[in-house]
Design a protein around this motif. Structure first.
Motif, PDB file in Angstrom:
ATOM      1  N   ARG A   8      23.154  48.000  43.464  1.00 49.63           N
ATOM      2  CA  ARG A   8      23.665  47.243  44.731  1.00 49.63           C
ATOM      3  C   ARG A   8      25.230  47.102  44.617  1.00 49.63           C
ATOM      4  NH1 ARG A   8      18.997  42.405  44.616  1.00 49.63           N
ATOM      5  NH2 ARG A   8      17.423  43.631  45.564  1.00 49.63           N
ATOM      6  N   VAL A   9      25.831  47.256  43.437  1.00 47.84           N
ATOM      7  CA  VAL A   9      27.295  47.137  43.235  1.00 47.84           C
ATOM      8  C   VAL A   9      27.641  48.274  44.040  1.00 47.84           C
ATOM      9  CG1 VAL A   9      29.240  47.261  41.728  1.00 47.84           C
ATOM     10  CG2 VAL A   9      27.184  45.946  41.129  1.00 47.84           C
ATOM     11  N   ILE A  10      27.204  49.531  43.705  1.00 52.01           N
ATOM     12  CA  ILE A  10      27.663  50.777  44.431  1.00 52.01           C
ATOM     13  C   ILE A  10      27.298  50.651  46.076  1.00 52.01           C
ATOM     14  CG2 ILE A  10      27.126  53.077  44.635  1.00 52.01           C
ATOM     15  CD1 ILE A  10      28.686  52.835  42.188  1.00 52.01           C
ATOM     16  N   HIS A  11      26.168  50.042  46.315  1.00 56.81           N
ATOM     17  CA  HIS A  11      26.107  49.889  47.720  1.00 56.81           C
ATOM     18  C   HIS A  11      27.150  49.133  48.302  1.00 56.81           C
ATOM     19  CE1 HIS A  11      23.830  49.411  51.642  1.00 56.81           C
ATOM     20  NE2 HIS A  11      24.136  48.121  51.299  1.00 56.81           N
ATOM     21  N   ALA A  12      27.339  47.921  47.921  1.00 59.76           N
ATOM     22  CA  ALA A  12      28.427  47.017  48.373  1.00 59.76           C
ATOM     23  C   ALA A  12      29.702  47.539  48.474  1.00 59.76           C
ATOM     24  CB  ALA A  12      28.498  45.614  47.354  1.00 59.76           C
ATOM     25  N   VAL A  13      30.240  48.392  47.341  1.00 62.57           N
ATOM     26  CA  VAL A  13      31.452  49.076  47.597  1.00 62.57           C
ATOM     27  C   VAL A  13      31.504  50.129  48.678  1.00 62.57           C
ATOM     28  CG1 VAL A  13      32.955  50.648  46.013  1.00 62.57           C
ATOM     29  CG2 VAL A  13      31.972  48.950  44.984  1.00 62.57           C
ATOM     30  N   ARG A  14      30.508  50.965  48.828  1.00 62.71           N
ATOM     31  CA  ARG A  14      30.204  51.928  49.885  1.00 62.71           C
ATOM     32  C   ARG A  14      30.301  51.401  51.381  1.00 62.71           C
ATOM     33  NH1 ARG A  14      25.928  56.156  49.795  1.00 62.71           N
ATOM     34  NH2 ARG A  14      27.215  57.334  50.667  1.00 62.71           N
ATOM     35  N   GLU A  15      29.658  50.078  51.355  1.00 60.40           N
ATOM     36  CA  GLU A  15      29.730  49.485  52.710  1.00 60.40           C
ATOM     37  C   GLU A  15      30.821  48.404  52.959  1.00 60.40           C
ATOM     38  OE1 GLU A  15      27.662  50.131  55.053  1.00 60.40           O
ATOM     39  OE2 GLU A  15      26.553  51.369  53.943  1.00 60.40           O
ATOM     40  N   ARG A  16      31.755  48.372  51.861  1.00 62.31           N
ATOM     41  CA  ARG A  16      33.245  47.662  51.913  1.00 62.31           C
ATOM     42  C   ARG A  16      33.021  46.398  51.984  1.00 62.31           C
ATOM     43  NH1 ARG A  16      35.924  51.727  56.476  1.00 62.31           N
ATOM     44  NH2 ARG A  16      33.611  52.294  56.645  1.00 62.31           N
TER      45      ARG A  16
ATOM     46  N   TYR B 219      35.880  56.793  41.341  1.00 63.73           N
ATOM     47  CA  TYR B 219      35.394  56.178  39.909  1.00 63.73           C
ATOM     48  C   TYR B 219      36.255  56.165  38.661  1.00 63.73           C
ATOM     49  CZ  TYR B 219      30.881  57.103  42.040  1.00 63.73           C
ATOM     50  OH  TYR B 219      29.694  57.105  43.160  1.00 63.73           O
ATOM     51  N   THR B 220      36.422  55.262  38.128  1.00 65.80           N
ATOM     52  CA  THR B 220      37.500  55.264  36.933  1.00 65.80           C
ATOM     53  C   THR B 220      36.591  54.628  35.587  1.00 65.80           C
ATOM     54  OG1 THR B 220      39.285  54.787  38.303  1.00 65.80           O
ATOM     55  CG2 THR B 220      39.707  54.235  35.968  1.00 65.80           C
ATOM     56  N   GLN B 221      36.539  55.387  34.815  1.00 67.26           N
ATOM     57  CA  GLN B 221      35.733  55.063  33.347  1.00 67.26           C
ATOM     58  C   GLN B 221      36.759  53.864  32.820  1.00 67.26           C
ATOM     59  OE1 GLN B 221      35.730  57.744  30.500  1.00 67.26           O
ATOM     60  NE2 GLN B 221      34.292  56.514  29.149  1.00 67.26           N
ATOM     61  N   MET B 222      36.027  52.735  32.933  1.00 65.75           N
ATOM     62  CA  MET B 222      36.651  51.535  32.365  1.00 65.75           C
ATOM     63  C   MET B 222      36.555  51.170  30.862  1.00 65.75           C
ATOM     64  SD  MET B 222      36.454  47.539  33.999  1.00 65.75           S
ATOM     65  CE  MET B 222      37.630  46.409  33.713  1.00 65.75           C
ATOM     66  N   TYR B 223      35.218  51.283  30.347  1.00 62.07           N
ATOM     67  CA  TYR B 223      35.052  51.512  28.917  1.00 62.07           C
ATOM     68  C   TYR B 223      33.718  52.058  28.372  1.00 62.07           C
ATOM     69  CZ  TYR B 223      32.295  47.178  29.522  1.00 62.07           C
ATOM     70  OH  TYR B 223      31.158  46.086  30.145  1.00 62.07           O
ATOM     71  N   ARG B 224      33.428  52.106  27.276  1.00 59.94           N
ATOM     72  CA  ARG B 224      32.273  52.813  26.858  1.00 59.94           C
ATOM     73  C   ARG B 224      31.550  51.590  25.925  1.00 59.94           C
ATOM     74  NH1 ARG B 224      33.036  58.465  24.684  1.00 59.94           N
ATOM     75  NH2 ARG B 224      32.627  58.723  26.942  1.00 59.94           N
TER      76      ARG B 224
ATOM     77  N   PRO C  73      38.003  53.944  48.941  1.00 60.25           N
ATOM     78  CA  PRO C  73      39.398  54.297  49.271  1.00 60.25           C
ATOM     79  C   PRO C  73      39.518  54.034  50.911  1.00 60.25           C
ATOM     80  CG  PRO C  73      38.293  56.325  49.046  1.00 60.25           C
ATOM     81  CD  PRO C  73      37.232  55.244  48.221  1.00 60.25           C
ATOM     82  N   LYS C  74      38.545  53.855  51.604  1.00 58.41           N
ATOM     83  CA  LYS C  74      38.617  53.407  53.001  1.00 58.41           C
ATOM     84  C   LYS C  74      38.538  52.044  53.248  1.00 58.41           C
ATOM     85  CE  LYS C  74      36.174  57.719  54.692  1.00 58.41           C
ATOM     86  NZ  LYS C  74      35.239  58.229  55.542  1.00 58.41           N
ATOM     87  N   LYS C  75      38.446  51.054  52.317  1.00 58.34           N
ATOM     88  CA  LYS C  75      38.520  49.714  52.607  1.00 58.34           C
ATOM     89  C   LYS C  75      39.809  49.181  52.624  1.00 58.34           C
ATOM     90  CE  LYS C  75      37.277  45.104  50.631  1.00 58.34           C
ATOM     91  NZ  LYS C  75      37.049  44.775  52.189  1.00 58.34           N
ATOM     92  N   ARG C  76      40.182  48.460  53.717  1.00 56.51           N
ATOM     93  CA  ARG C  76      41.427  47.871  54.029  1.00 56.51           C
ATOM     94  C   ARG C  76      41.469  46.655  53.066  1.00 56.51           C
ATOM     95  NH1 ARG C  76      41.776  46.714  60.390  1.00 56.51           N
ATOM     96  NH2 ARG C  76      43.919  45.790  59.696  1.00 56.51           N
TER      97      ARG C  76
ATOM     98  N   ALA D 291      44.719  44.322  46.624  1.00 56.38           N
ATOM     99  CA  ALA D 291      45.613  45.707  46.465  1.00 56.38           C
ATOM    100  C   ALA D 291      46.158  45.409  45.007  1.00 56.38           C
ATOM    101  CB  ALA D 291      46.621  46.034  47.614  1.00 56.38           C
ATOM    102  N   LEU D 292      46.710  44.383  44.784  1.00 56.50           N
ATOM    103  CA  LEU D 292      47.545  43.952  43.615  1.00 56.50           C
ATOM    104  C   LEU D 292      46.600  43.966  42.453  1.00 56.50           C
ATOM    105  CD1 LEU D 292      50.123  43.224  42.106  1.00 56.50           C
ATOM    106  CD2 LEU D 292      49.726  40.974  42.582  1.00 56.50           C
ATOM    107  N   PHE D 293      45.462  43.251  42.534  1.00 53.66           N
ATOM    108  CA  PHE D 293      44.142  43.400  41.512  1.00 53.66           C
ATOM    109  C   PHE D 293      43.920  44.739  41.005  1.00 53.66           C
ATOM    110  CE2 PHE D 293      40.763  42.589  39.024  1.00 53.66           C
ATOM    111  CZ  PHE D 293      41.026  41.095  38.187  1.00 53.66           C
ATOM    112  N   LEU D 294      43.798  45.553  42.125  1.00 49.58           N
ATOM    113  CA  LEU D 294      43.029  46.884  41.751  1.00 49.58           C
ATOM    114  C   LEU D 294      44.236  47.662  41.323  1.00 49.58           C
ATOM    115  CD1 LEU D 294      40.627  48.612  41.922  1.00 49.58           C
ATOM    116  CD2 LEU D 294      41.445  49.295  44.523  1.00 49.58           C
ATOM    117  N   GLU D 295      45.251  47.644  41.755  1.00 50.33           N
ATOM    118  CA  GLU D 295      46.541  48.472  41.085  1.00 50.33           C
ATOM    119  C   GLU D 295      46.599  47.991  39.614  1.00 50.33           C
ATOM    120  OE1 GLU D 295      51.401  48.833  41.662  1.00 50.33           O
ATOM    121  OE2 GLU D 295      50.253  47.880  43.144  1.00 50.33           O
TER     122      GLU D 295
END
Length: 330
Positions: free
Chosen positions: A143-151, A169-174, A288-291, A297-301
């Protein structure tokens, strides 16, 4: 000058109906939507019926305890998401430029995301920009992936089973998963156990603990050692899986670094394998298509930059995240 039909519809429509529908579609339930909107369930049901009447089509299939958006409902959900994303940006785009960052950051996490990478960035940004607002929701990785895809959210952090081309996708941790039992279990407190000792005991598991799902490494290990024991409890939430293990319902797997405090307090007991436990990678996922507003933007960066400058070995939690603590293994 006369208005065309589309313009007349936009002027006539009660836009609160769209907001109500968006919450219904996000929650997947009229009852949960009513709770979130602080309204009665009959009022929310009536709003949905009014919107369906205005549009002349059915938006939700209901019946036999089920809930499913129709094709029209799914399309309207996408349009409403874009619409309210734009509305949320109105204060930002109408105010004069300022060095102070404000705005809403919506984050969706899998239930066992525990890492100082996220915690430290939340701390730093909330201190530097007190007008930033954060909403954090917990759900399954799918559901996380779905929410991201649907912006629907700013970004997500979760396990990844299947990759989609429209998601970054960015590997955050293991992290690593160990097997555990609770104080009332026959194996609690016993040392020098082997996998053979675990056979024939009931188990509890995550919904994703399956060969075709996100916790495939855990399922592979169980299959390799013939630990196809009876599953007596399942949940998508770490807290509930941990609860069932602690209550003695059965053996279960949990992230080692997350439950170390429970081991130290005598609430859980670590079982084999003591070496080479199953590993699972956790990803930062974004669309990448989400405005994005300025806060998003600052948090993600900044979170992406923090991940990039932290070596993978420092983002690998076999015991606990830095500072390291004992593994609690017998």
């Amino acid at each position: 000058m006369s208005l065309d039909l589309d313009t007349k519809f936009a002027f006539r429509l009660d836009w609160n109906l769209l907001r109500t529908f968006l919450v219904i579609s996000e929650e997947g339930s009229i009852t949960r939507a009513a709770h979130r909107l602080l309204r009665g369930q009959p009022s929310v049901s009536l709003a949905l019926k009014r919107l369906e009447s205005e549009l002349g089509c059915r938006l939700v299939d209901r019946g036999h305890g089920g809930f499913r958006l129709t094709a029209a409902g799914r399309q309207l959900q996408r349009e409403c998401t874009e619409l309210f994303s734009g509305v949320a940006r109105i204060p930002e785009v109408t105010q004069e430029a300022s060095t102070e960052i404000s705005g809403e950051v919506n984050i969706m996490l899998a239930s066992h995301v525990v890492t100082p990478l996220l915690d430290n960035e939340l701390s730093a940004l909330s201190a530097a920009h007190p007008k930033m607002r954060f909403t954090i929701r917990i759900d399954t990785s799918a559901r996380v992936i779905h929410a991201v895809r649907e912006r629907m959210v700013s970004f997500g952090i979760c396990l990844v089973n299947r990759r989609f081309s429209d998601v970054d996708y960015t590997q955050m941790y293991r992290e690593f998963f160990g097997f555990y039992c609770g104080p009332s279990h026959p194996l609690f407190g016993r040392s020098n156990l082997s996998f053979a000792d675990l056979r024939n005991f009931p188990a509890v598991s995550f919904d994703t603990d399956d060969l075709s799902d996100a916790l495939r490494p855990v399922a592979l290990l169980r299959g390799e050692w013939g630990l196809d024991y009876e599953i007596v409890g399942r949940s998508s939430q770490l807290e509930e899986v941990r609860r069932m293990i602690q209550c003695g319902m059965g053996i279960g797997s949990l992230p080692i670094h997350v439950v170390e405090p429970d081991v130290e307090r005598g609430l859980l007991w670590r079982l084999p394998p003591y070496e080479n436990p199953p590993q699972v990678d956790i990803y930062l996922v974004s669309n990448p298509k989400k405005r994005l507003n300025k806060a998003e933007a600052l948090f993600l960066e900044r979170l992406s930059a923090r991940i990039a400058r932290t070596p993978l070995d420092e983002r690998t939690y076999l015991s606990g995240p830095p500072p390291a603590s004992s593994s609690g293994a017998p």
